[in-house]
Design a protein around this motif. Sequence first.
Motif, PDB file in Angstrom:
ATOM      1  N   ALA A 123       1.079  -1.531  -0.347  1.00 15.54           N
ATOM      2  CA  ALA A 123      -0.117   0.021  -0.011  1.00 15.54           C
ATOM      3  C   ALA A 123       1.103   0.984   0.412  1.00 15.54           C
ATOM      4  CB  ALA A 123      -1.188   0.458   1.456  1.00 15.54           C
ATOM      5  N   ALA A 124       2.235   1.105   0.455  1.00 18.88           N
ATOM      6  CA  ALA A 124       2.949   2.080   0.421  1.00 18.88           C
ATOM      7  C   ALA A 124       2.397   3.515   1.454  1.00 18.88           C
ATOM      8  CB  ALA A 124       3.770   2.649  -0.970  1.00 18.88           C
ATOM      9  N   CYS A 125       2.611   4.411   0.382  1.00 10.61           N
ATOM     10  CA  CYS A 125       1.938   6.115   0.787  1.00 10.61           C
ATOM     11  C   CYS A 125       0.526   5.980   0.962  1.00 10.61           C
ATOM     12  CB  CYS A 125       2.129   6.884  -0.603  1.00 10.61           C
ATOM     13  SG  CYS A 125       3.745   6.775  -1.290  1.00 10.61           S
ATOM     14  N   LEU A 126      -0.147   5.307   0.421  1.00  5.92           N
ATOM     15  CA  LEU A 126      -1.851   5.331   0.763  1.00  5.92           C
ATOM     16  C   LEU A 126      -1.852   4.783   1.997  1.00  5.92           C
ATOM     17  CD1 LEU A 126      -2.943   4.324  -2.790  1.00  5.92           C
ATOM     18  CD2 LEU A 126      -2.207   6.070  -2.082  1.00  5.92           C
ATOM     19  N   ASN A 127      -0.648   4.329   2.996  1.00 14.20           N
ATOM     20  CA  ASN A 127      -0.794   3.536   4.207  1.00 14.20           C
ATOM     21  C   ASN A 127      -1.473   5.144   5.669  1.00 14.20           C
ATOM     22  OD1 ASN A 127      -0.811   0.465   4.716  1.00 14.20           O
ATOM     23  ND2 ASN A 127       1.141   0.867   4.016  1.00 14.20           N
ATOM     24  N   CYS A 128      -1.055   5.998   5.029  1.00 19.54           N
ATOM     25  CA  CYS A 128      -0.797   7.340   5.492  1.00 19.54           C
ATOM     26  C   CYS A 128      -2.061   7.926   4.821  1.00 19.54           C
ATOM     27  CB  CYS A 128       0.135   7.217   6.112  1.00 19.54           C
ATOM     28  SG  CYS A 128       0.909   6.424   6.912  1.00 19.54           S
ATOM     29  N   HIS A 129      -1.454   8.464   3.177  1.00 14.57           N
ATOM     30  CA  HIS A 129      -2.235   9.146   2.596  1.00 14.57           C
ATOM     31  C   HIS A 129      -3.376   9.465   1.979  1.00 14.57           C
ATOM     32  CE1 HIS A 129       0.927  12.126   3.487  1.00 14.57           C
ATOM     33  NE2 HIS A 129       1.659  11.194   3.877  1.00 14.57           N
ATOM     34  N   SER A 130      -3.966  10.144   1.917  1.00 18.93           N
ATOM     35  CA  SER A 130      -5.602   9.689   0.607  1.00 18.93           C
ATOM     36  C   SER A 130      -4.933   9.888  -0.823  1.00 18.93           C
ATOM     37  CB  SER A 130      -6.715  10.379   0.865  1.00 18.93           C
ATOM     38  OG  SER A 130      -7.628  10.067   0.060  1.00 18.93           O
ATOM     39  N   PRO A 131      -5.496   8.406  -1.923  1.00 19.64           N
ATOM     40  CA  PRO A 131      -4.840   9.618  -3.025  1.00 19.64           C
ATOM     41  C   PRO A 131      -6.226  10.258  -3.500  1.00 19.64           C
ATOM     42  CG  PRO A 131      -6.018   7.371  -3.610  1.00 19.64           C
ATOM     43  CD  PRO A 131      -5.900   7.749  -1.632  1.00 19.64           C
ATOM     44  N   HIS A 132      -7.216  10.549  -3.235  1.00 23.03           N
ATOM     45  CA  HIS A 132      -7.873  11.322  -3.582  1.00 23.03           C
ATOM     46  C   HIS A 132      -7.674  13.129  -3.105  1.00 23.03           C
ATOM     47  CE1 HIS A 132      -9.792   7.417  -5.702  1.00 23.03           C
ATOM     48  NE2 HIS A 132      -9.114   8.048  -6.054  1.00 23.03           N
ATOM     49  N   ALA A 133      -8.957  12.943  -1.783  1.00 27.56           N
ATOM     50  CA  ALA A 133      -9.280  14.266  -1.244  1.00 27.56           C
ATOM     51  C   ALA A 133      -9.064  13.521   0.722  1.00 27.56           C
ATOM     52  CB  ALA A 133     -10.384  14.712  -1.724  1.00 27.56           C
ATOM     53  N   SER A 134      -8.796  14.360   1.695  1.00 30.23           N
ATOM     54  CA  SER A 134      -9.536  14.399   2.772  1.00 30.23           C
ATOM     55  C   SER A 134      -9.437  15.696   3.311  1.00 30.23           C
ATOM     56  CB  SER A 134      -8.065  14.016   3.249  1.00 30.23           C
ATOM     57  OG  SER A 134      -7.375  14.392   5.068  1.00 30.23           O
ATOM     58  N   ASP A 135      -9.740  16.013   4.180  1.00 34.59           N
ATOM     59  CA  ASP A 135     -10.207  17.581   5.459  1.00 34.59           C
ATOM     60  C   ASP A 135      -8.859  17.628   6.283  1.00 34.59           C
ATOM     61  OD1 ASP A 135     -12.889  17.343   4.671  1.00 34.59           O
ATOM     62  OD2 ASP A 135     -13.424  16.456   6.279  1.00 34.59           O
ATOM     63  N   GLU A 136      -8.213  16.320   6.166  1.00 36.74           N
ATOM     64  CA  GLU A 136      -6.563  16.533   7.274  1.00 36.74           C
ATOM     65  C   GLU A 136      -5.730  17.105   6.575  1.00 36.74           C
ATOM     66  OE1 GLU A 136      -6.472  16.540   9.781  1.00 36.74           O
ATOM     67  OE2 GLU A 136      -8.627  15.430  10.430  1.00 36.74           O
ATOM     68  N   GLY A 137      -4.701  18.402   6.247  1.00 30.13           N
ATOM     69  CA  GLY A 137      -3.488  18.189   5.853  1.00 30.13           C
ATOM     70  C   GLY A 137      -2.754  17.379   5.372  1.00 30.13           C
ATOM     71  N   ALA A 138      -2.223  17.591   4.009  1.00 38.78           N
ATOM     72  CA  ALA A 138      -0.958  16.577   3.303  1.00 38.78           C
ATOM     73  C   ALA A 138      -2.029  14.996   3.067  1.00 38.78           C
ATOM     74  CB  ALA A 138       0.107  16.434   3.767  1.00 38.78           C
ATOM     75  N   LEU A 139      -2.697  15.880   2.726  1.00 38.99           N
ATOM     76  CA  LEU A 139      -4.059  14.569   2.721  1.00 38.99           C
ATOM     77  C   LEU A 139      -3.607  13.090   3.388  1.00 38.99           C
ATOM     78  CD1 LEU A 139      -3.502  13.954  -1.640  1.00 38.99           C
ATOM     79  CD2 LEU A 139      -5.995  15.419   0.193  1.00 38.99           C
ATOM     80  N   LEU A 140      -3.916  13.764   4.760  1.00 44.27           N
ATOM     81  CA  LEU A 140      -3.364  12.504   6.211  1.00 44.27           C
ATOM     82  C   LEU A 140      -5.202  11.527   6.042  1.00 44.27           C
ATOM     83  CD1 LEU A 140      -1.604  13.376   8.959  1.00 44.27           C
ATOM     84  CD2 LEU A 140      -0.744  11.832   6.577  1.00 44.27           C
ATOM     85  N   LEU A 141      -5.098  10.608   5.898  1.00 44.08           N
ATOM     86  CA  LEU A 141      -6.157   9.890   6.343  1.00 44.08           C
ATOM     87  C   LEU A 141      -7.233   9.786   7.930  1.00 44.08           C
ATOM     88  CD1 LEU A 141      -4.987   6.104   5.247  1.00 44.08           C
ATOM     89  CD2 LEU A 141      -6.019   7.689   3.558  1.00 44.08           C
ATOM     90  N   ALA A 142      -6.394  10.755   8.206  1.00 49.89           N
ATOM     91  CA  ALA A 142      -7.362  10.623   9.243  1.00 49.89           C
ATOM     92  C   ALA A 142      -6.632  12.223  10.302  1.00 49.89           C
ATOM     93  CB  ALA A 142      -7.047   9.801  10.503  1.00 49.89           C
ATOM     94  N   SER A 143      -6.478  12.184  11.256  1.00 46.44           N
ATOM     95  CA  SER A 143      -5.893  13.537  12.131  1.00 46.44           C
ATOM     96  C   SER A 143      -4.613  12.110  12.667  1.00 46.44           C
ATOM     97  CB  SER A 143      -6.223  14.048  13.239  1.00 46.44           C
ATOM     98  OG  SER A 143      -7.194  13.220  13.802  1.00 46.44           O
ATOM     99  N   THR A 144      -3.104  12.924  12.988  1.00 49.35           N
ATOM    100  CA  THR A 144      -1.774  12.202  13.016  1.00 49.35           C
ATOM    101  C   THR A 144      -2.337  11.523  14.581  1.00 49.35           C
ATOM    102  OG1 THR A 144      -1.279  13.973  12.368  1.00 49.35           O
ATOM    103  CG2 THR A 144       0.230  13.085  13.107  1.00 49.35           C
ATOM    104  N   LYS A 145      -2.688  12.122  15.549  1.00 49.09           N
ATOM    105  CA  LYS A 145      -2.730  10.648  16.480  1.00 49.09           C
ATOM    106  C   LYS A 145      -3.452   9.618  16.906  1.00 49.09           C
ATOM    107  CE  LYS A 145      -3.489  10.863  21.898  1.00 49.09           C
ATOM    108  NZ  LYS A 145      -4.403  12.271  23.134  1.00 49.09           N
ATOM    109  N   PRO A 146      -4.815   9.940  15.952  1.00 47.85           N
ATOM    110  CA  PRO A 146      -5.783   8.314  15.568  1.00 47.85           C
ATOM    111  C   PRO A 146      -5.067   7.504  14.568  1.00 47.85           C
ATOM    112  CG  PRO A 146      -6.717   9.718  14.588  1.00 47.85           C
ATOM    113  CD  PRO A 146      -6.068  10.548  15.665  1.00 47.85           C
ATOM    114  N   LEU A 147      -3.938   8.391  13.158  1.00 47.62           N
ATOM    115  CA  LEU A 147      -3.280   7.823  12.648  1.00 47.62           C
ATOM    116  C   LEU A 147      -2.079   6.871  12.782  1.00 47.62           C
ATOM    117  CD1 LEU A 147      -3.611   7.655   9.156  1.00 47.62           C
ATOM    118  CD2 LEU A 147      -2.157   8.921   9.166  1.00 47.62           C
ATOM    119  N   CYS A 148      -1.649   7.304  13.538  1.00 49.49           N
ATOM    120  CA  CYS A 148      -0.478   7.076  13.756  1.00 49.49           C
ATOM    121  C   CYS A 148      -0.808   5.810  14.922  1.00 49.49           C
ATOM    122  CB  CYS A 148       0.541   7.990  14.496  1.00 49.49           C
ATOM    123  SG  CYS A 148       1.244   9.178  13.323  1.00 49.49           S
TER     124      CYS A 148
END
Lengths: 421, 301
Positions: free
Chosen positions: A283-308
């Motif tokens: 999955a590479a970059c898509l483990n953390c980033h959305s390829p399309h759109a996001s409400d988070e900066g840097a197209l992160l899948l979620a805010s940092t605390k729940p994401l990490c």
Amino acid sequence: MSTRLQVALLIVIAAAFATAAAAEDPFRLKPGAKGKLCLECHLTVQEEMEMPFVHTPVAAGECSDCHNPHASSHGQLLATDIGGICMTCHEDLVAEDTVSAHQAVVEGNCVTCHSPHASANENGLAEAGNALCLSCHEDLAAKLASNRFDHSPVEDSCLSCHDPHGSSKAEFLLTKEMGELCGDCHDTGQASFVDRHMGYSVAGSRCSSCHDPHGSDTSGIMLAQVHKPLTNKMCNQCHLDPTAPNALELKAKGMDLCRTCHMEVINETMSRDRIHWPLADEAACLNCHSPHASDEGALLLASTKPLCGSCHPDTIARQEASLSKHAPIDEGNCSACHAPHASDNTFLMQTADVNDACGSCHDWEGHSTHPIGTEVVDQRNMNLSVDCLSCHRSHGSPYKAFSNYDPSGDLCVECHQQIYR
Amino acid sequence: MSKTLSLLTASVLLFVGASGIAQAQNLRIRPLKTIYVDAKGSAMRIPQGVTYDGVSQLVVSDTGNRRLLVFSLTDDAAVPTFEMRLREVTYPTRVKFEPSGTILVLDGKSHRIARVTTGGEFQGYVELASDGGQDPVIKSFDVDSEGNLWVLDVANGRIVVVGPDGDSSRTIATPAEARFLSDLTVSSSGAVFVVDSVGRRVFVARKGDPAASALGDGLEEDVEFPTCIVVDSASGVLFIADQYGGGIVVLGQDGSFHGRQSSMGWKKGYLRYPSDLSAAGGYLFVADRENNRVQWFEVVQ
């Protein structure tokens, strides 16, 4: 039939009736006293019964279906805990194969939404319409109030898309899988729809990877941050041509796909001694980033605390359980100390020296006169010098100031055994 | 007579089996020595790999110093004998002996496996075909007693078995439910065990299995972030390094839990972010990364 036999038969019938009566009225109330007796004291309930929607047992005067008139271990003299009492009648509310369930239901907090006696609203709801949902989902309420572009089903009712108790079909209490649900209103075969999606067939896709189903400030109710190729309507930068049989298939796999545009970032990443391993998997970059759109900066899948925290739950749990809190973790600012992609240092630290990392926020030279630094050998290990982590565990500990050991004794004695008495 | 004999045999086998389980459950590791320095007295720095040949040689990836250190083991000491600095391996991590005595070392930066002699001569990289996928990214590897190389390629979600002739003989798909696989180990019976750091569980593919499946119920209660697994050829148990939790978990090959050893700390016998394990000949060696040392334990039944 002999007399003896007849008497015996009568006794059996009487016993059966008595058992049935006891089961029906375990408290043996006076004839006609059911409910009415309770209402003689509980006048507010009597008033409630004037409301348009009265809970069936209340209307039938079966107060003792839920309450014990004598004593109980539960509040309001309930026969069992508040969630359990509802489930005695409404046991099929959440299917066994549920995919998602409403937190209030899971926790048995039925009265968060329902009035147990009576209500002005159907189904005994405490409030009518979306107001009930938004009384808990306050962030969503604020968002709906400020949206420039609304999604009309949200205005109609939250129940347009969500099952308030649980769903056996999809996440987020959705009544159907997202693609199917959206397809109920949006004709994915319509020419204008296909045209707006650059000729790609997106039926059955996860629409929320680009659109915010609760509305947004962007036309097309897009999420706040959109990946540049999408903004430029250049889907074929990543996907095959829309006329291809598997048009949504990606042109390359894993990191190779992202490298075509983000070469500088990836080359910098790969030049480091240590990479953040998810970058290297399928999955590479898509483990953390959305390829399309996001409400988070840097197209992160979620805010940092729940994401990490989704991969490092032990670290987040350590902080949650810690007596003292470390602000960057509490605030979800993991990158204050760690590089998210790669680093030359263990733990992907931004700086090589621990003392420098801590010193960027803490004036450690002022907080203690304890010798510290590369010249000071750790008494416990000849290959280590004394640094901040000699005494503190940065993600938390059971002791004050996230000390590794009890600061009232063990912490110092770890090294200074000669002073132990 | 034959019936009596069968009963006797069954009873003996049952007793032996039960004793084996009891022994594994009573297994402990006892700290023997701590290895801190090379022959010149220079300290190790974040060592991330260790391997013992089961006889007399120990090799350490002294990762922070970008070198391999060879030690000769006597009854009571690890004597540093040789240092290797390889242009071809700039960030040595995992390291293993081949049955022939040559050393395989994983470069944590290029994610390639290099083959070197114990004299420090580079003999080339192990080539792994991409098979139409991405370029392989090797996270870890192990070598079995026949010289087969078992490679964990995270970029393509597979375990590739490379024979001594260099040809890939088998590919095992990693399980779809795995979150992130960090390490693998191969038993003498040809079973490969893989540890999932994020999912906190172990998967196994026994001989002939086309794919790996879950071993036991998972380790959520027992580990924080397991990153290394090794099968002990002597006792048959699996040692798992809990990197964030600072400890070693012992499992049976059937997934049964046999306890947790050591804990987070700086003193001898304690661990800080253990990074690699090697178990053979009744000993367990631990690359004790953040303590900048290798710890030598005796496995005690």
